[in-house]
Scaffold this motif. Sequence first.
Motif, PDB file in Angstrom:
ATOM      1  N   GLY A  29      -3.809  88.265  80.717  1.00 22.76           N
ATOM      2  CA  GLY A  29      -2.692  87.384  80.341  1.00 22.76           C
ATOM      3  C   GLY A  29      -1.449  88.202  80.076  1.00 22.76           C
ATOM      4  O   GLY A  29      -1.414  89.404  80.337  1.00 22.76           O
ATOM      5  N   MET A  30      -0.425  87.535  79.580  1.00 24.92           N
ATOM      6  CA  MET A  30       0.887  88.175  79.386  1.00 24.92           C
ATOM      7  C   MET A  30       1.298  88.890  80.668  1.00 24.92           C
ATOM      8  O   MET A  30       1.871  89.972  80.643  1.00 24.92           O
ATOM      9  N   SER A  73       5.396  85.360  77.982  1.00 27.16           N
ATOM     10  CA  SER A  73       5.731  86.689  78.507  1.00 27.16           C
ATOM     11  C   SER A  73       7.213  86.995  78.312  1.00 27.16           C
ATOM     12  O   SER A  73       7.589  88.052  77.804  1.00 27.16           O
ATOM     13  N   ASP A  84      -2.858  84.360  77.595  1.00 28.61           N
ATOM     14  CA  ASP A  84      -1.750  85.113  76.996  1.00 28.61           C
ATOM     15  C   ASP A  84      -2.065  85.502  75.551  1.00 28.61           C
ATOM     16  O   ASP A  84      -1.897  86.653  75.142  1.00 28.61           O
ATOM     17  N   ASP A  95       3.160  84.062  85.976  1.00 33.91           N
ATOM     18  CA  ASP A  95       1.760  84.291  85.618  1.00 33.91           C
ATOM     19  C   ASP A  95       0.915  84.515  86.866  1.00 33.91           C
ATOM     20  O   ASP A  95       0.092  85.433  86.912  1.00 33.91           O
TER      21      ASP A  95
END
Lengths: 400, 90
Positions: A206-207, A86, A366, A36
Amino acid sequence: MTATAVPRPAAGGLDDLRSRVAAVRPVLRNQARAVDASAAFPVAGLTALRESGLLGLLVPARYGGLGGDLTDLVRVAADLAADCLSTAMIWAMHGQQVAALVAYATPELRAELLPRVAAGEVYLASVTSERGKGGHLLTAEAALHRDGDLLRVERDAPIVTGGRHADGFLITMRDGPQAPRSAVSLVYADRTALDVRASGSWNPMGMRGTHSGALRLTGTVPLANLVGAPGGFRTVAVSTFAPVGHLAWSACWLGAARAAYGTVLHLLRSNAGRRQFDIRSDLLRVRLARVRLDLDTTAALLARCLRDVRDAGDLTAPAVQLRLNGLKVHAAERSFAVVDTLVELTGLRHGYLRDAPLALERVFRDLRSASLNYGNDRLLLANGALTLLDRGVDLGEERW
Amino acid sequence: MTDQGIDPAFEAVLRRRLRNLPAETPLDPTAPLTDLGLDSMEAVELVFDIEDELGVALPDDTLTGDTFATARSLGAVVDRVRSEPTSSPS
């Protein structure tokens, strides 16, 4: 089932599947924060998934895979998402590609490709995005060019999850230069058959581990690499691609939200938590109840849709389409709402700080992407129209 | 709780959640706790009371109807968890 030399199918060996997942999860857990922070592709996680056999979960046993079904897919996706959303999404989207190949690839392609997928050699990425079509899954601009038994692929895609690390690509293309935009073909291309050029940067909210940057793909593949009929991607999409995608994504989001909820419950019940939080507070209890209800309704809809896909003869029936679209929308909205409420409930220190052990802040960012990942608005528009075709309001429940 | 009877500290905690049991009435270890006034909401509070006041954290898988059936059944679970090496929450 007869005794053979092939690995035991996951469908017949839940313990086997569980131990494969258990071997991968610590790797995901350990790398989630760094992935991240750096917006880097989770290479260690993918390596662990390759070695675990889980890339071949949906590959039939006769091709060396685990022979798992969609229930297994959903189960594994939710577990992986508890540690790293992820990586779970990367794996789930790979599973979506495998499902399409198993159902629609030519015998030649299946025989050549599926054993390599099962062995963990081929991680598959999905190439459906294209500039100028506004995210429509069922239209394409760039056209295939036929040259005897070969297909020429030239394709720009603004967003390809894991594209820089994929070993193979399932690509949507207009069936030919003269074909309408709605005549979409799905074609498989090995990375070795392509010139792959990555461009642009990847720095999302995010992700961040999905590393979904832009790619330009150029190359030539055999005609046998068409997956489904020429111009027939709609059939692949309706029967496999979309249902499996919605189930797998929803399982990921639910798994991440459920894990977040679990960590908060553990905090509240711990000695330290009991000193910080008043677990007899009405406000806290109402919030906990709301969050639990969101998780329960999402899980129930997911289970119902699994049953639809398994049992319904016709997935194009309006009631089934409504539920499958609704699942994606509901899971995206409610899983995000769950984590939003958990941030509110736990406060700045536990819910908002980047370094807080609960990692709610990361999961919040995320899950913010969930409604955008094939846009909820688009699905709601489709559902709004579909409702008018189901005047009997078939909710799939037990009736007279 | 021991074979001799109910642990007084445990009984004191439990009694507060048994609104149908007058203070002067002895606690029958085999009487259904629901008859003595323990509903499901009170049972949740009782779990926290046991945690706070007796220092015993009951694991989730012990929180069943069988555990909360009687003072004896609940006391037995509390005793068992208390005697295990890791009885406090993390």
